[in-house]
Design an enzyme around this catalytic site. Sequence first.
Site, short mmCIF file in Angstrom:
data_model
loop_
_atom_site.label_atom_id
_atom_site.label_comp_id
_atom_site.label_asym_id
_atom_site.label_seq_id
_atom_site.Cartn_x
_atom_site.Cartn_y
_atom_site.Cartn_z
CG MET A 1 40.98 3.23 17.46
SD MET A 1 41.57 2.60 15.95
CE MET A 1 40.61 1.15 15.75
CB SER A 3 39.89 7.42 23.15
OG SER A 3 40.70 8.17 23.98
CG LEU A 90 46.26 3.17 23.16
CD1 LEU A 90 46.79 4.16 22.14
CD2 LEU A 90 47.30 2.09 23.42
CG ASP A 91 41.17 5.54 20.76
OD1 ASP A 91 41.11 6.46 21.59
OD2 ASP A 91 41.16 5.71 19.54
N PRO A 92 40.10 2.23 23.61
CG PRO A 92 38.08 2.22 24.80
CD PRO A 92 38.98 3.11 23.98
#
Length: 364
Positions: A1, A3, A90-92
């Site tokens: 997560m 980001s 949005l985070d990977p």
Amino acid sequence: MPSHDGHGDHTAHVPAIAPLGAEADAQQGRDDNRSRGGKQSRQQGQVRRDKRDVHGWVILDKPIGMTSTHAVAVVKRLFQAKRAGHAGTLDPLASGGLPIAMGEATKTVPFVMDGRKRYRFTVTWGEERDTDDTEGKVTFSSDIRPTAEQIRALLPQFIGNIEQTPPQYSAIKIAGERAYDLARDGEVVPLVPRPVVIHDFVLTEQLDGGHSVFEAECGKGTYVRALARDMGRLLGCYGHISALRRTLVGPFAEADMIPLEQLEALCDRAASGEGHLADALLPVETALDDIPALAVTRADAARLHRGQAVLLRGRDAPNCSGTVYVTVAGRLLALAEINNGELIPKRVFNLTGLTASSARKESV
């Protein structure tokens, strides 16, 4: 997560993002070759796909494992759209709402990015990691586990206007370089606390001694990973994010989201004449829900479309100032400012092309 999980202006933690980001860049390059009908593509027998004007919002329910950049490239390709961008990274390793603006909707992106965001996330206690999520290396550990009562007693400290220090793996610039680049190179840099606002923050479930589920609604610039880090430190047990889902971005909630598989299926149906991609779009003006609307005559609309100001006179003239969005015959025309009885156009919209269908809710 890894980001900028609190709002979408940043990317971070290059180790997790790089593989998918590189894949997205490579895919975009392939798309560009196809769209240009390049010599190599024609030699391989590929059919040129002309890009088209598409205007509106797709609120993608982004799957875990995909970067925001890749998600935009995929949606842009599905619609064969000329222009597309997102309103908040949005985070990977996160799922949930990724608002993707296409065409003229890109002019309204700042209004979405400035809106509130809501997250549902899980904190794993007992370890602090350098990225403040599961991707990082363990930096501190503890055998202590907090009780639900201890956690709830702590939460009021995080509600309202607070100061928050961004994570080391964040997109904050330090002397012109991103903090996550410096962190990846092994540098520990001092990050200055910044004011953020948390509107709501609750413990929704205590899964076991080692995991707790929260919901938080926050303003622009908030890092959810920093909330986990700071709670862990104050509780004396350390903590990091192990699951994250965004459930609200500005005016867009979970009911507006469409999973990628569903969007691809709609694209397939549209290609066979059984549906229409417009059914997946929300109107451009959906991003302007918090802004007053002002209807004008066709004559005034023509002036505004040319970039000329319009005098507001008569009994129906609005007695206000500030930003409004202007419509003519029910159709979005412009973003404008009311100042001293004048309506001054700031951004004019040209919605020629594919736009949202009123049947979206029933069709998707």
